[in-house]
Structures are given as C-alpha cells and as structure tokens.
Design a protein around this motif. Structure first.
Motif, PDB file in Angstrom:
ATOM      1  N   VAL A   1      33.134  16.758   6.088  1.00 51.84           N
ATOM      2  CA  VAL A   1      33.049  15.914   4.980  1.00 51.84           C
ATOM      3  C   VAL A   1      31.689  16.235   4.249  1.00 51.84           C
ATOM      4  CG1 VAL A   1      33.325  13.862   3.299  1.00 51.84           C
ATOM      5  CG2 VAL A   1      34.781  14.242   5.369  1.00 51.84           C
ATOM      6  N   PRO A   2      31.633  17.009   3.134  1.00 50.09           N
ATOM      7  CA  PRO A   2      30.150  17.159   2.624  1.00 50.09           C
ATOM      8  C   PRO A   2      29.791  16.042   2.111  1.00 50.09           C
ATOM      9  CG  PRO A   2      31.844  18.064   1.400  1.00 50.09           C
ATOM     10  CD  PRO A   2      32.694  17.580   2.446  1.00 50.09           C
ATOM     11  N   VAL A   3      28.374  15.816   2.010  1.00 48.37           N
ATOM     12  CA  VAL A   3      27.458  14.756   1.215  1.00 48.37           C
ATOM     13  C   VAL A   3      27.336  15.549  -0.126  1.00 48.37           C
ATOM     14  CG1 VAL A   3      25.259  13.207   1.003  1.00 48.37           C
ATOM     15  CG2 VAL A   3      26.832  13.417   3.225  1.00 48.37           C
ATOM     16  N   HIS A   4      27.761  15.111  -1.125  1.00 47.20           N
ATOM     17  CA  HIS A   4      27.542  15.778  -2.356  1.00 47.20           C
ATOM     18  C   HIS A   4      26.105  15.262  -3.160  1.00 47.20           C
ATOM     19  CE1 HIS A   4      31.343  17.743  -2.267  1.00 47.20           C
ATOM     20  NE2 HIS A   4      32.167  16.617  -2.824  1.00 47.20           N
ATOM     21  N   GLU A   5      25.699  14.042  -2.859  1.00 44.76           N
ATOM     22  CA  GLU A   5      24.510  13.689  -3.171  1.00 44.76           C
ATOM     23  C   GLU A   5      23.960  12.730  -2.300  1.00 44.76           C
ATOM     24  OE1 GLU A   5      21.646  14.079  -4.741  1.00 44.76           O
ATOM     25  OE2 GLU A   5      22.523  14.587  -6.740  1.00 44.76           O
ATOM     26  N   ALA A   6      22.566  12.789  -2.349  1.00 47.43           N
ATOM     27  CA  ALA A   6      21.993  11.751  -1.524  1.00 47.43           C
ATOM     28  C   ALA A   6      20.520  11.229  -2.180  1.00 47.43           C
ATOM     29  CB  ALA A   6      21.434  12.215  -0.048  1.00 47.43           C
ATOM     30  N   LEU A   7      20.737   9.888  -2.724  1.00 47.67           N
ATOM     31  CA  LEU A   7      19.391   9.544  -3.614  1.00 47.67           C
ATOM     32  C   LEU A   7      18.622   8.534  -2.687  1.00 47.67           C
ATOM     33  CD1 LEU A   7      21.521   8.968  -6.891  1.00 47.67           C
ATOM     34  CD2 LEU A   7      20.019  11.079  -6.305  1.00 47.67           C
ATOM     35  N   CYS A   8      17.497   8.480  -2.974  1.00 45.40           N
ATOM     36  CA  CYS A   8      16.542   7.404  -2.549  1.00 45.40           C
ATOM     37  C   CYS A   8      16.077   6.784  -3.959  1.00 45.40           C
ATOM     38  CB  CYS A   8      15.217   7.946  -2.086  1.00 45.40           C
ATOM     39  SG  CYS A   8      13.815   6.609  -1.313  1.00 45.40           S
ATOM     40  N   ILE A   9      16.308   5.344  -3.715  1.00 43.73           N
ATOM     41  CA  ILE A   9      16.022   4.207  -4.809  1.00 43.73           C
ATOM     42  C   ILE A   9      14.770   3.429  -4.519  1.00 43.73           C
ATOM     43  CG2 ILE A   9      16.774   2.464  -6.428  1.00 43.73           C
ATOM     44  CD1 ILE A   9      19.422   3.832  -6.229  1.00 43.73           C
ATOM     45  N   SER A  10      13.586   3.415  -5.081  1.00 45.63           N
ATOM     46  CA  SER A  10      12.425   2.792  -4.735  1.00 45.63           C
ATOM     47  C   SER A  10      11.770   2.403  -5.805  1.00 45.63           C
ATOM     48  CB  SER A  10      11.880   3.388  -3.474  1.00 45.63           C
ATOM     49  OG  SER A  10      10.894   2.545  -2.947  1.00 45.63           O
ATOM     50  N   ASP A  11      11.096   1.171  -5.728  1.00 50.51           N
ATOM     51  CA  ASP A  11      10.238   0.967  -6.734  1.00 50.51           C
ATOM     52  C   ASP A  11      10.447   1.398  -8.286  1.00 50.51           C
ATOM     53  OD1 ASP A  11       7.529  -0.357  -7.683  1.00 50.51           O
ATOM     54  OD2 ASP A  11       6.687   1.608  -7.328  1.00 50.51           O
ATOM     55  N   GLY A  12      11.838   1.223  -8.449  1.00 48.38           N
ATOM     56  CA  GLY A  12      12.411   1.554  -9.841  1.00 48.38           C
ATOM     57  C   GLY A  12      12.425   2.913 -10.253  1.00 48.38           C
ATOM     58  N   ARG A  13      12.391   3.797  -9.445  1.00 47.94           N
ATOM     59  CA  ARG A  13      12.587   5.268  -9.566  1.00 47.94           C
ATOM     60  C   ARG A  13      13.676   5.570  -8.705  1.00 47.94           C
ATOM     61  NH1 ARG A  13       8.919   6.566 -13.009  1.00 47.94           N
ATOM     62  NH2 ARG A  13       9.320   8.904 -12.995  1.00 47.94           N
TER      63      ARG A  13
ATOM     64  N   GLY B   1       0.758  -1.343  -0.034  1.00 47.01           N
ATOM     65  CA  GLY B   1       0.031  -0.106   0.176  1.00 47.01           C
ATOM     66  C   GLY B   1       0.741   1.256   0.041  1.00 47.01           C
ATOM     67  N   GLU B   2       2.075   1.301  -0.300  1.00 47.41           N
ATOM     68  CA  GLU B   2       3.018   2.253  -0.097  1.00 47.41           C
ATOM     69  C   GLU B   2       3.536   2.669  -1.449  1.00 47.41           C
ATOM     70  OE1 GLU B   2       6.391   4.041   3.069  1.00 47.41           O
ATOM     71  OE2 GLU B   2       6.622   1.865   2.401  1.00 47.41           O
ATOM     72  N   THR B   3       3.888   3.909  -1.868  1.00 49.84           N
ATOM     73  CA  THR B   3       4.574   4.168  -3.062  1.00 49.84           C
ATOM     74  C   THR B   3       5.878   4.449  -2.867  1.00 49.84           C
ATOM     75  OG1 THR B   3       4.206   6.676  -2.938  1.00 49.84           O
ATOM     76  CG2 THR B   3       2.367   5.191  -3.773  1.00 49.84           C
ATOM     77  N   GLY B   4       6.738   4.531  -4.079  1.00 50.17           N
ATOM     78  CA  GLY B   4       7.948   4.956  -3.952  1.00 50.17           C
ATOM     79  C   GLY B   4       8.142   6.217  -3.464  1.00 50.17           C
ATOM     80  N   ARG B   5       7.317   7.212  -3.691  1.00 50.58           N
ATOM     81  CA  ARG B   5       7.607   8.575  -3.230  1.00 50.58           C
ATOM     82  C   ARG B   5       7.437   8.591  -1.778  1.00 50.58           C
ATOM     83  NH1 ARG B   5       4.936  14.215  -5.738  1.00 50.58           N
ATOM     84  NH2 ARG B   5       5.823  15.537  -4.092  1.00 50.58           N
ATOM     85  N   GLN B   6       6.405   7.879  -1.098  1.00 48.98           N
ATOM     86  CA  GLN B   6       6.248   7.767   0.248  1.00 48.98           C
ATOM     87  C   GLN B   6       7.409   7.285   0.817  1.00 48.98           C
ATOM     88  OE1 GLN B   6       2.395   5.593   0.047  1.00 48.98           O
ATOM     89  NE2 GLN B   6       1.175   7.273   0.530  1.00 48.98           N
ATOM     90  N   VAL B   7       7.959   6.186   0.220  1.00 49.66           N
ATOM     91  CA  VAL B   7       9.437   5.673   0.920  1.00 49.66           C
ATOM     92  C   VAL B   7      10.262   7.020   0.821  1.00 49.66           C
ATOM     93  CG1 VAL B   7      11.251   4.044   0.602  1.00 49.66           C
ATOM     94  CG2 VAL B   7       8.899   3.599   0.199  1.00 49.66           C
TER      95      VAL B   7
END
Length: 430
Positions: free
Chosen positions: A129-141, A103-109
């Motif tokens: 030490v900076p984080v240059h990029e932080a990505l969430c990967i869920s449901d193929g997106r 019942g959850e979507t990738g965007r909700q994750v």
C-alpha cells in the motif's frame, strides 16, 4: 499530487476534492476534529478516487529507536482495519505534527522527523500500500516528504492557511463540523491536577486505600465494595446533572468543586475492579450520559501523584461515553491517554481500535443494555444475597493496537508507587 475526496456531512451527498499538499495540511484538523500536536496521523485512501477512509493517531515516540516497530504496527493496524471494514486501501496519507523545541525551527523539526516519515513509507510499502503523501506540520508551516516540486513545496516550507479560510473549513462550516481546539487543550481537561489541592486529594486516596484494601483482601466483600462504589457514583452523577451549564472546558473547575476529595478517592479506587468498571460503563446514553462523562473526566483529573495510573479506568469510561454519544475526537483523546498510562489496558485498547476503525458503538451499547436487564431477573444468588453478575461480552475487534510505544510514546507515570504498593493494590482487572 493525487486528488482526494472527503465527505463532510452525515451522508455522502456533499464532497470536496483536495488537490494539493496545502489543502491536505489545512484539512487535517477537520479530519480529526482537533488540531493534533506531537502526533503521527495516518489516513487510508479508498477506491480509485482516493476517498478518505480509516484514520488513526499516535503520539510520536520520543526515542528514534522506537520508530521502526511503531511504524510497522501502525501500518498493519490501519491496513488490516480497513480490510475488515470492507476494502484494502489504495494508498495512505501520513502527517507528522510536532511543535519546535526551544531553539529549534520548524524546518529542523522536519529534518529530524524525516527518518520516521521514511520508515512509515517503507512499512506501508512492504504491505503493498503506497504512501501518496507524507507531510510534516510544524510552527504554522508544512513540508512534503514526497513532493520534489519546489514551486508548491519549497525547502523553507509553506505557511498554513489562516483558520477558517481553506476549502475544507468552508465545507466543514456548512456541514456543521467543529474543531475542538488543540490536542493539548483537550488532554489538559483529563490530566491530573497540578495545584495545591492535589496534595489533599493524594492524602484522601491514601486513606481510602488503607480502608479499602483490607476489605477486598479479607474476602466476601468485593461485590459489596462494588455496589457501594456504584451507589456513590450515581449520587455524583445526579449532583452534576443538577448543575446548570456545566460540562464545558471553562466549567471543569465547577465540576471539581462539586466532588469532595473523599468521594473522588472512593470511586477511583472502586473502579479499579473490572466488573465495577463494566457496570459503570452502562451510563452511556440518554440523560445519564452527559453527567457521567463529566464525572469520569473529573475523576481522571483526581488521579494525582503515585495514583496517576489509576486514571486508566475513568479515562477509558470517559472515552467510551464520548464515543457512545458521537464525539469521536474526544473519545480518541481520552482512550489515547488511558493507553499512555497503561498500554496493556485491554478495555481501552479494544475501544480505541473500534473507534479508529469506524465501528458502530451500538453493538456494545446493546450488550450493556442486555447486561443491565439480566441483573433484574431472578437468578442464583451469591453469598452476599445479590444476583450473581455475568461478565460483559464485548464486541472484540480481531486486531489490537500496538502493545508498546503507548499512545504518545511516553512511559507510564508511576510516581512513588514503589513505596505504596500495598495501598495501590486494588487494581483487580483491566
């Protein structure tokens, strides 16, 4: 978005440049050797050109209360590990990978994990030490927590490239780099049986424990039990070596059929002794390595029911042999499972950190070869008449992995251990 460079061959003669969050997301399986699930992945960026350096993976803790201490420990481990290898990172890339619940979507994750991403960014920033990029990967997106440009990182997320079509996939194929499937598939090869035969295996472990514990507690036979365990393990390794075409995921069931419940129970309980386990670690190279790895995987699958945490020993051995033979992705998975069962299991902690920090396993292989050779020399003998054993001197990394939070955020499995504590008391060392 900064540019990041990743060598894809055994040497650095071939490099590719990743210029966008999309290319970073598509490159992740090739950085680890598998598709991570339920994972925090952190990758250090070295030098002015942002070359990928050390990387680590940890299961996402289930409770948000664990996120702040875990984030602090991960940032410290990655940065200090990079410094020990020769250079402080110029930046870090963070990936949060999790499939949606029912019942959850990738965007909700993505939104649910946003506080974790922010805590990881803060933890790294507090160490300059900076984080240059932080990505969430869920449901193929994927979604970026750092990029405000909706043209490249829209609110609804961006679909991942089809398998094999990204720039990283092409470079990896050229260099012979393989992705071994998903983390879940790799873990399934090592997890306890969930089939009717598990009940028979549990009874065999009960019987073996009832016979073994009095011998160990009675004094004078601990070393003899270790020799018997190793002798039986050698027989099983020889049996597996003779089985053609085995060792792949689709032939694990055949390996299981080659080992009886009683044989598995005897070796599993015998490996709970630290010195016996360390001697078993000597089967790490040459023709012994592949069948030994199959044996440790098979024994991990036999640690069923209340004996689940006994799997820390065979899982650690599986991780060690995989690392020794150059299969770092499989090593990290096995060692991560061992730490999920017992976050304080010292041998697994040290190996997991050494593997993550890119250390050379030859140092430990050399120590184990010396240990094996030393036993053939004439030395003072113990009460059993056999040469007395010396403890293995391992190359101990200075920094250990996070002591809590486990490798996946899940608590250790204990089953019905409370009512069988007498039978499970054969774990004499870690």
């Amino acid at each position: 978005m900064n540019k990041h460079h990743e060598p894809t061959g055994s040497a650095d003669e071939q490099q590719i440049t990743l210029r966008s969050p999309a290319e970073l997301a598509d490159a992740l399986p090739y950085l680890l050797g598998f598709h991570p699930t339920d994972s925090i992945v952190m990758v250090a960026l070295q030098g002015d050109r942002g070359r990928f350096g050390g990387r680590l993976r940890l299961g996402i803790p289930r409770s948000p209360k664990e996120w702040p201490p875990v984030a602090d420990q991960l940032a410290e481990c990655l940065i200090e590990g990079s410094e020990r290898r020769g250079g402080r990172p110029e930046g870090i890339v963070v990936f949060l990978c999790q499939d949606p619940a029912a019942g959850e979507t990738g965007r909700q994750v993505m939104e649910r994990l946003r506080p974790l991403a922010q805590r990881l960014r803060t933890a790294c920033g507090s160490l300059d030490v900076p984080v240059h990029e932080a990505l969430c990967i869920s449901d193929g997106r994927f979604w970026s927590y750092c990029c405000p440009d909706a043209r490249c990182c829209p609110p609804e997320g961006t679909g991942l490239a089809l398998p094999g079509t990204s720039v990283m996939a092409a470079a990896a194929a050229y260099a012979g780099v393989q992705v071994r499937g998903s983390l879940r598939e790799m873990e399934a090869r090592l997890e306890p049986w969930r089939m009717p035969a598990a009940e028979e295996q549990e009874r065999a472990l009960d019987d073996a424990g009832a016979a073994l514990v009095p011998r160990i507690l009675g004094g004078g036979s601990r070393e003899r039990v270790g020799e018997e365990t190793l002798r039986l393990a050698r027989v099983l390794i020889g049996r597996l070596k003779e089985a053609p075409g085995a060792g792949r995921a689709d032939t694990d069931a055949e390996d299981d059929r080659l080992i009886t419940h009683e044989e598995a129970a005897t070796v599993i309980l015998g490996l709970q002794d630290k010195e016996t386990r360390d001697r078993a670690a000597e089967w790490m190279e040459g023709p012994e390595a592949a069948p030994a790895l199959r044996l440790w995987r098979a024994l991990s699958r036999r640690c069923v029911g209340p004996y689940a945490e006994h799997g820390a020993a065979p899982l650690t051995l599986a991780g060690w042999v995989a690392w020794s033979t150059g299969d770092e992705p499989s090593a990290r998975v096995a060692l991560g499972l061992a730490l999920r069962l017992d976050p304080q299991y010292v041998f697994a902690r040290l190996l997991h950190q050494a593997c993550n920090e890119g250390l050379d396993p030859e140092t430990l292989r050399h120590c184990l070869r010396e240990e094996r050779a030393a036993r053939t020399l004439t030395r003072p003998r113990g009460t059993s008449g056999r040469p007395m054993l010396r403890p293995v001197r391992r190359p101990v990394p200075r920094k250990s992995l996070p002591p809590k939070g486990s490798a996946s955020g899940a608590p250790a499995v204990r089953g019905r251990g409370a009512r069988r504590s007498g039978r499970r008391g054969t774990r004499s060392g870690r």
